[in-house]
Structures are given as structure tokens and as C-alpha cells.
Design a protein around this motif. Structure first.
Motif, mmCIF file in Angstrom:
data_model
loop_
_atom_site.group_PDB
_atom_site.id
_atom_site.type_symbol
_atom_site.label_atom_id
_atom_site.label_comp_id
_atom_site.label_asym_id
_atom_site.label_seq_id
_atom_site.Cartn_x
_atom_site.Cartn_y
_atom_site.Cartn_z
ATOM 1 N N SER A 158 0.833 -1.210 0.000
ATOM 2 C CA SER A 158 0.000 0.000 0.000
ATOM 3 C C SER A 158 0.862 1.251 0.000
ATOM 4 O O SER A 158 0.636 2.189 -0.775
ATOM 5 N N GLN A 195 -10.355 0.324 -5.343
ATOM 6 C CA GLN A 195 -9.024 0.009 -4.820
ATOM 7 C C GLN A 195 -8.209 1.281 -4.588
ATOM 8 O O GLN A 195 -7.532 1.407 -3.568
ATOM 9 N N ASP A 198 -9.420 4.210 -4.028
ATOM 10 C CA ASP A 198 -10.042 4.918 -2.912
ATOM 11 C C ASP A 198 -9.518 4.384 -1.582
ATOM 12 O O ASP A 198 -9.246 5.157 -0.656
ATOM 13 N N GLU A 199 -9.339 3.078 -1.490
ATOM 14 C CA GLU A 199 -8.811 2.479 -0.256
ATOM 15 C C GLU A 199 -7.344 2.856 -0.056
ATOM 16 O O GLU A 199 -6.903 3.093 1.069
ATOM 17 N N SER A 203 -7.271 6.273 1.336
ATOM 18 C CA SER A 203 -7.616 6.223 2.761
ATOM 19 C C SER A 203 -6.409 5.788 3.584
ATOM 20 O O SER A 203 -6.174 6.309 4.684
ATOM 21 N N HIS A 204 -5.629 4.835 3.064
ATOM 22 C CA HIS A 204 -4.398 4.401 3.731
ATOM 23 C C HIS A 204 -3.438 5.580 3.863
ATOM 24 O O HIS A 204 -2.872 5.814 4.941
#
Length: 249
Positions: A151, A169, A171-172, A175-176
Motif C-alpha cells: 500500500s 481500490q 479509494d482504499e 484512505s491508507h
């Protein structure tokens, strides 16, 4: 810089796409576009985007200082077209010797976010090469190796990440990024926008300089220096020298 340009910089400092695109601001936007010599055509939103792009291109260096403290930063692979130490030595040396040594050194944890996967999932940990480029001499200097999770690694190759992931994906991943750095999504968006200005300006400058010197070549041979005590350095140097790709420090 003209007086009108200075005034516009001050005005745009407090604006965004939504505020500039509000109904009733069309004449105002056309005036601003005239001040800086950009197109007045299109919708209010299109004019607002052009104005904000101009604002970013004139202020990005100072505004990027706000993000110097970030734990996880964004980068792109710069102009050696994928030519790295890893790609120039045997995969056995990299995967069976160097990678295990780096995993042990970092105690099987991401050096940025601290992610520690189960033993069966350690493929999510990547060995990242920290490099510095001398474009005049076509030299890539390996300055370190760090262990980072997939990530975090995605943000070291941002353009590729956008091209190979789905919207969900990505978007996640964003967020990370915001969790690791404890920032808001709006700040992430600004950071990316400012970096794009920086990359665009520096890339154009670099390519123009090389063309003017008469030697810009996408297929150029890149040689390597190693200024870091990487595991199995002697074996790495030996393999690079055999290919004529190593430069002594």
C-alpha cells in the motif's frame, strides 16, 4: 509579474472549483482569464480549472513545504525508464539473498506504516530501492534499501497505481495514505495537484535540456553507483561490472 497577476494570486488563494464555478461569476472569470492571457471559452467550471491550474503553477514550490513532514510521501519513477540495480542483477541474488536480509533487518514490518503481515502474506512487503539520478551522466546511484508494504509502495509509483487499480481500490489506497499521515482527503488532493505541477515543470525542463544538448535518448544505457552498504554488495557489484554497468564511487 504584472500587478493584475499579483492581485489574481491573492484572490485565488481562497478559491476552489466550487466557489469559482458559482452562478453569476462568468464575467469575473473572463476578466481574470484576460489578465493572464488564457482562454475565456468554455463553461464556468472549465475556466475555473484553467485559473486554478495557473495559480498552482505559480505557487506550488512554496505550498509544497506544508507537506514536507509527511511520513508517507508520493513519488514517481523518474527518467531511467525502469533501469534499476534490481533489474540488472540475477533474480536469485535479489530474491534469495538480498530480500531475506532486508526482511530480517526490518523485522518483517513496513518501515513507514508498521504493517506486519502474517508469514504466509509477506509477499505484501516490498524491498524498495532509494535512488538518485544524474541525468547528465546517465548514472543511477543506489542510496539505500527499505522495506515497505504494497500500500505504501503504491504511492512511490502513483501514475502506475492509478492505471492498474479500480476506483474502489484506489479509494482504499488514498484512505491508507490519509491515515498514515493523519491528514484530510482534501489535503491529499491538493498535495497531488501540487506535485503534478512540480513533476510537469521539472520533466519538461529535463527533456528540453537534454534535447538542446543533443543526446536525449529513451533507450540510453544507465550505469550504477552504490553508496550504501546493501547486503551482498560485493556480489551485486561483481554482476554489474560483468555487464559494464558499474561506476566506482
Amino acid at each position: 509579474m504584472t500587478n493584475n497577476e499579483r492581485i489574481l494570486l491573492e484572490k485565488l488563494e481562497k478559491e476552489n472549483i466550487e466557489s469559482l464555478s458559482k452562478r453569476g461569476r462568468g464575467t469575473e472569470l473572463e476578466k481574470y482569464c484576460s489578465w493572464i492571457g488564457i482562454s475565456k471559452h468554455g463553461t464556468a467550471r472549465e475556466k475555473a480549472i484553467r485559473l486554478l491550474n495557473w495559480y498552482d503553477s505559480n505557487t506550488y514550490k512554496e505550498r509544497l513545504k506544508k507537506y514536507e513532514h509527511l511520513k508517507l510521501k508520493i513519488n514517481i519513477k523518474t527518467g531511467t525508464h525502469g533501469k534499476t540495480v534490481r533489474g540488472s542483477i540475477s533474480q536469485y541474488l535479489w530474491l534469495k539473498k538480498i530480500r531475506p536480509a532486508i526482511l530480517t533487518k526490518y523485522n518483517y514490518k513496513c518501515s513507514i506504516c508498521g504493517f506486519e503481515p502474517e508469514e504466509s502474506e509477506r509477499k505484501q512487503l516490498h524491498v524498495h530501492e532509494i535512488e538518485e539520478y544524474d541525468f547528465d551522466q546517465d548514472i543511477c546511484e543506489l542510496k539505500g534499501l527499505e522495506l515497505i508494504c504494497s500500500s505504501c509502495h503504491s504511492f512511490y509509483h502513483l501514475y502506475r497505481s492509478y492505471s492498474v487499480t479500480t476506483k474502489a481500490q484506489m479509494d482504499e489506497l488514498i484512505s491508507h495514505f490519509t491515515r498514515v499521515n493523519e491528514i484530510e482527503r482534501e489535503e491529499y488532493q491538493e498535495y497531488v495537484r501540487l506535485l503534478q505541477c512540480s513533476w510537469r515543470n521539472e520533466s519538461i525542463k529535463s527533456i528540453d535540456e537534454q534535447i538542446n544538448k543533443g543526446y536525449y535518448d529513451c533507450d540510453k544505457i544507465v550505469t550504477f553507483k552504490i553508496s550504501y552498504a546493501i547486503p551482498y554488495k560485493e556480489e551485486v557489484v561483481k554482476q554489474l561490472k560483468k555487464k559494464g554497468l558499474y561506476i566506482e564511487n
